[in-house]
Write a protein that holds these residues in place. Structure first.
Motif, PDB file in Angstrom:
ATOM      1  N   GLU A 299       1.262  11.570   5.289  1.00  0.00           N
ATOM      2  CA  GLU A 299      -0.130  11.095   5.314  1.00  0.00           C
ATOM      3  C   GLU A 299      -0.212   9.729   5.986  1.00  0.00           C
ATOM      4  O   GLU A 299      -1.108   9.469   6.801  1.00  0.00           O
ATOM      5  CB  GLU A 299      -0.664  11.029   3.881  1.00  0.00           C
ATOM      6  CG  GLU A 299      -2.152  10.758   3.780  1.00  0.00           C
ATOM      7  CD  GLU A 299      -2.989  11.978   4.140  1.00  0.00           C
ATOM      8  OE1 GLU A 299      -4.180  11.772   4.465  1.00  0.00           O
ATOM      9  OE2 GLU A 299      -2.472  13.114   4.107  1.00  0.00           O
TER      10      GLU A 299
ATOM     11  N   ILE B  19      -2.006   5.890  -0.719  1.00  0.00           N
ATOM     12  CA  ILE B  19      -0.982   6.058  -1.758  1.00  0.00           C
ATOM     13  C   ILE B  19      -1.624   6.218  -3.126  1.00  0.00           C
ATOM     14  O   ILE B  19      -1.147   6.993  -3.974  1.00  0.00           O
ATOM     15  CB  ILE B  19      -0.007   4.859  -1.736  1.00  0.00           C
ATOM     16  CG1 ILE B  19       0.737   4.827  -0.395  1.00  0.00           C
ATOM     17  CG2 ILE B  19       0.988   4.951  -2.883  1.00  0.00           C
ATOM     18  CD1 ILE B  19       1.574   3.584  -0.170  1.00  0.00           C
ATOM     19  N   GLU B  20      -2.752   5.513  -3.369  1.00  0.00           N
ATOM     20  CA  GLU B  20      -3.420   5.609  -4.668  1.00  0.00           C
ATOM     21  C   GLU B  20      -3.972   7.002  -4.934  1.00  0.00           C
ATOM     22  O   GLU B  20      -4.218   7.359  -6.088  1.00  0.00           O
ATOM     23  CB  GLU B  20      -4.543   4.571  -4.746  1.00  0.00           C
ATOM     24  CG  GLU B  20      -4.048   3.169  -5.061  1.00  0.00           C
ATOM     25  CD  GLU B  20      -5.197   2.193  -5.197  1.00  0.00           C
ATOM     26  OE1 GLU B  20      -5.080   1.264  -6.025  1.00  0.00           O
ATOM     27  OE2 GLU B  20      -6.222   2.340  -4.479  1.00  0.00           O
ATOM     28  N   SER B  21      -4.140   7.804  -3.884  1.00  0.00           N
ATOM     29  CA  SER B  21      -4.622   9.171  -4.097  1.00  0.00           C
ATOM     30  C   SER B  21      -3.531  10.056  -4.700  1.00  0.00           C
ATOM     31  O   SER B  21      -3.798  11.158  -5.179  1.00  0.00           O
ATOM     32  CB  SER B  21      -5.112   9.777  -2.776  1.00  0.00           C
ATOM     33  OG  SER B  21      -4.040   9.959  -1.865  1.00  0.00           O
ATOM     34  N   PHE B  22      -2.288   9.566  -4.711  1.00  0.00           N
ATOM     35  CA  PHE B  22      -1.169  10.319  -5.273  1.00  0.00           C
ATOM     36  C   PHE B  22      -0.716   9.766  -6.628  1.00  0.00           C
ATOM     37  O   PHE B  22       0.051  10.405  -7.345  1.00  0.00           O
ATOM     38  CB  PHE B  22       0.031  10.292  -4.320  1.00  0.00           C
ATOM     39  CG  PHE B  22      -0.193  11.044  -3.041  1.00  0.00           C
ATOM     40  CD1 PHE B  22       0.170  12.386  -2.937  1.00  0.00           C
ATOM     41  CD2 PHE B  22      -0.776  10.428  -1.948  1.00  0.00           C
ATOM     42  CE1 PHE B  22      -0.035  13.084  -1.759  1.00  0.00           C
ATOM     43  CE2 PHE B  22      -0.971  11.124  -0.756  1.00  0.00           C
ATOM     44  CZ  PHE B  22      -0.611  12.459  -0.663  1.00  0.00           C
ATOM     45  N   GLY B  23      -1.142   8.560  -6.955  1.00  0.00           N
ATOM     46  CA  GLY B  23      -0.709   7.946  -8.210  1.00  0.00           C
ATOM     47  C   GLY B  23      -1.083   6.481  -8.250  1.00  0.00           C
ATOM     48  O   GLY B  23      -1.845   5.991  -7.407  1.00  0.00           O
TER      49      GLY B  23
ATOM     50  N   GLN C   2       7.449  10.484 -13.220  1.00  0.00           N
ATOM     51  CA  GLN C   2       6.932   9.470 -12.313  1.00  0.00           C
ATOM     52  C   GLN C   2       8.078   8.573 -11.843  1.00  0.00           C
ATOM     53  O   GLN C   2       8.918   8.153 -12.637  1.00  0.00           O
ATOM     54  CB  GLN C   2       5.880   8.625 -13.020  1.00  0.00           C
ATOM     55  CG  GLN C   2       4.639   9.409 -13.454  1.00  0.00           C
ATOM     56  CD  GLN C   2       3.813   9.865 -12.269  1.00  0.00           C
ATOM     57  OE1 GLN C   2       3.801  11.029 -11.924  1.00  0.00           O
ATOM     58  NE2 GLN C   2       3.116   8.936 -11.650  1.00  0.00           N
TER      59      GLN C   2
ATOM     60  N   ASN D 231       5.025  13.964   1.136  1.00  0.00           N
ATOM     61  CA  ASN D 231       3.601  14.122   1.448  1.00  0.00           C
ATOM     62  C   ASN D 231       2.941  12.775   1.745  1.00  0.00           C
ATOM     63  O   ASN D 231       2.099  12.665   2.657  1.00  0.00           O
ATOM     64  CB  ASN D 231       2.878  14.806   0.285  1.00  0.00           C
ATOM     65  CG  ASN D 231       3.402  16.214   0.034  1.00  0.00           C
ATOM     66  OD1 ASN D 231       3.824  16.886   0.971  1.00  0.00           O
ATOM     67  ND2 ASN D 231       3.383  16.648  -1.215  1.00  0.00           N
ATOM     68  N   ILE D 232       3.320  11.752   0.992  1.00  0.00           N
ATOM     69  CA  ILE D 232       2.764  10.418   1.229  1.00  0.00           C
ATOM     70  C   ILE D 232       3.210   9.891   2.586  1.00  0.00           C
ATOM     71  O   ILE D 232       2.406   9.333   3.354  1.00  0.00           O
ATOM     72  CB  ILE D 232       3.180   9.453   0.101  1.00  0.00           C
ATOM     73  CG1 ILE D 232       2.561   9.906  -1.234  1.00  0.00           C
ATOM     74  CG2 ILE D 232       2.764   8.023   0.427  1.00  0.00           C
ATOM     75  CD1 ILE D 232       3.027   9.096  -2.415  1.00  0.00           C
TER      76      ILE D 232
ATOM     77  N   ILE E 146       4.706   7.360  -8.728  1.00  0.00           N
ATOM     78  CA  ILE E 146       4.243   8.660  -8.243  1.00  0.00           C
ATOM     79  C   ILE E 146       5.265   9.740  -8.598  1.00  0.00           C
ATOM     80  O   ILE E 146       6.424   9.437  -8.874  1.00  0.00           O
ATOM     81  CB  ILE E 146       4.054   8.642  -6.708  1.00  0.00           C
ATOM     82  CG1 ILE E 146       5.351   8.167  -6.038  1.00  0.00           C
ATOM     83  CG2 ILE E 146       2.884   7.759  -6.303  1.00  0.00           C
ATOM     84  CD1 ILE E 146       5.331   8.184  -4.535  1.00  0.00           C
TER      85      ILE E 146
ATOM     86  N   GLU F 235       8.438  14.322  -6.109  1.00  0.00           N
ATOM     87  CA  GLU F 235       8.252  15.386  -5.127  1.00  0.00           C
ATOM     88  C   GLU F 235       7.130  15.094  -4.135  1.00  0.00           C
ATOM     89  O   GLU F 235       7.021  15.745  -3.089  1.00  0.00           O
ATOM     90  CB  GLU F 235       7.960  16.711  -5.844  1.00  0.00           C
ATOM     91  CG  GLU F 235       6.691  16.663  -6.675  1.00  0.00           C
ATOM     92  CD  GLU F 235       6.511  17.908  -7.522  1.00  0.00           C
ATOM     93  OE1 GLU F 235       5.531  17.944  -8.279  1.00  0.00           O
ATOM     94  OE2 GLU F 235       7.333  18.830  -7.422  1.00  0.00           O
ATOM     95  N   GLN F 236       6.295  14.082  -4.433  1.00  0.00           N
ATOM     96  CA  GLN F 236       5.178  13.759  -3.543  1.00  0.00           C
ATOM     97  C   GLN F 236       5.542  12.758  -2.448  1.00  0.00           C
ATOM     98  O   GLN F 236       4.730  12.488  -1.558  1.00  0.00           O
ATOM     99  CB  GLN F 236       4.005  13.201  -4.367  1.00  0.00           C
ATOM    100  CG  GLN F 236       3.337  14.200  -5.286  1.00  0.00           C
ATOM    101  CD  GLN F 236       2.630  15.306  -4.513  1.00  0.00           C
ATOM    102  OE1 GLN F 236       2.333  15.172  -3.321  1.00  0.00           O
ATOM    103  NE2 GLN F 236       2.349  16.421  -5.181  1.00  0.00           N
TER     104      GLN F 236
END
Length: 312
Positions: free
Chosen positions: A279, A250-254, A231, A275-276, A268, A271-272
Motif C-alpha cells: 500500500e 498504516i492506521e487503517s491496519f492497526g 499483534q 499488505n502495508i 499490527i 501477516e499484514q
C-alpha cells in the motif's frame, strides 16, 4: 497422523497430587526431535516435579508419559533406555577421577558402552586435560560437563536438565549453552532444560514451554520472527515529509504513531506487513526500512504468566 513413537517425549494429562494439593494439573505437551526446549515457570510452578515424573523418580497420580513411545510406568526400563537426565545436581563420586566415574556408569548401563564412546564424550565436553583428576578437584562447571557426558553414555534421544546453570559463572553458562546446542545438532537429541535465566534460555533454545501452577500455559517458538495470530510492533522508516501520509495508511491496519523524525511505530497483525508495504509503495511513498520489533522472551513470558495469573 503423528503417533507417540514420532516424538521423543509425549506428556498427556499429567496430574500429581501431594498431601491433598494438586502440584501438576492435567499437563500435556510433546517435544520435537532434535530441538532444545526451555521449561519455564514461576517458582512453585511444578517444573522440578514434572521432571522427576518424566525421569521415573516419582509416579503420577493420573496421566501418561511416553519416551520414544514407551510408557514410563508400564515399560519403565525401555523408556529410560532412551532418556538421560540430570535432576538438580550431577550424581558423581568425588573420590574417583572423571574417567573412573564414566567407566563406573558405563558398567551400570543396560546397553554396552564401548571405551570409544567414553573417549568421544570426554573430548566432546572438553575435559581431556582433567579427566584423570579426582572429581573433588573439579569446578562446578566441570562437574556439569562430566554429568552431561555421563547422561549421554548410552546415546539417549532425550536429555533432561534441571537448572543446569545454577552456580555457574558467566563463562561457565556460555560454555554450557554452547555444549547443549552442539549436542542437539550432533547427536539429534531433544533437550528439555528447566531454568529461571530467561535471557540464557532465549539464546540456547529453539522453543519454550511455559507452565504455571502446574498447568500448561503456552509454547513459544523462540526462533520465530513473528506470529500471525498476535499483534506485532513494527517500525517503518520513510522520508520526513511523507510521515503524515504514511501514518494514515498504516492506521487503517492497526494502531500507529509517529516516533521520531523519520519513523512510525505500529502495532499490527504480523501477516499484514506485506499488505502495508504494498500500500505504501503503490501510493508512491518511499519506504526505506520495515523492521518487526520482536518481543523478548522475557516480555512474552511475563505477559503470559501475568495474564494467566488472573484466571488460574
Amino acid at each position: 497422523m503423528a503417533v507417540k513413537e514420532d516424538y521423543p517425549l509425549v506428556v498427556e494429562n499429567l496430574t500429581k497430587i501431594l498431601n491433598g494439593q494438586t502440584i501438576i494439573d492435567h499437563l500435556s505437551f510433546k517435544l520435537e526431535r532434535g530441538k532444545v526446549y526451555g521449561f519455564l515457570g514461576p517458582n512453585g510452578a511444578g517444573k522440578t516435579t514434572t521432571i522427576r515424573l518424566i525421569a521415573g523418580l516419582i509416579s503420577p497420580t493420573k496421566g501418561d508419559i511416553y519416551v520414544e513411545g514407551h510408557h514410563i510406568q508400564k515399560e519403565k526400563l525401555k523408556a529410560l533406555s532412551h532418556l538421560g537426565a540430570i535432576v538438580e545436581n550431577p550424581e558423581l563420586y568425588n573420590y574417583l577421577t572423571g574417567r573412573e566415574n564414566l567407566l563406573h556408569f558405563a558398567r551400570m548401563s543396560r546397553t554396552p558402552v564401548p571405551l570409544s564412546r567414553i573417549e568421544e564424550l570426554v573430548k566432546f565436553v572438553g575435559l581431556e586435560d582433567a579427566i584423570h583428576q579426582k572429581v573433588k578437584t573439579y569446578s562446578l562447571g566441570m562437574k556439569q560437563r562430566l554429568g552431561i557426558a555421563q547422561a549421554l553414555l548410552h546415546k539417549p534421544s532425550l536429555l533432561i536438565l534441571d537448572e543446569p546453570s545454577n552456580g555457574l559463572d558467566p563463562a561457565g553458562i556460555r560454555h554450557l549453552r554452547d555444549y547443549l546446542k552442539h549436542i542437539s545438532r550432533k547427536e539429534n537429541i531433544s533437550i528439555l532444560v528447566s531454568s529461571h535465566l530467561l535471557q540464557e534460555v532465549e539464546l540456547m533454545c529453539d522453543k519454550v514451554i511455559i507452565i504455571q501452577k502446574g498447568k500448561y500455559v503456552e509454547e513459544i517458538d523462540v526462533k520465530s520472527s513473528g506470529d500471525a495470530r498476535v499483534q506485532t510492533k513494527v517500525r517503518f522508516t520513510l522520508k520526513h515529509d511523507q510521515l503524515s501520509s504514511a501514518l494514515t495508511i498504516i492506521e487503517s491496519f492497526g494502531q500507529a504513531q509517529i516516533d521520531g523524525e523519520k519513523t512510525i511505530v505500529a502495532s499490527i497483525p504480523y501477516e499484514q506487513i506485506p499488505n502495508i508495504i504494498n500500500e505504501l509503495v503503490n501510493t508512491g511513498l518511499l519506504l526505506y526500512e520495515c523492521t518487526p520489533l520482536k518481543k523478548s522472551l522475557e516480555d512474552q513470558y511475563l505477559s503470559l504468566t501475568e495474564q494467566k495469573e488472573g484466571v488460574l
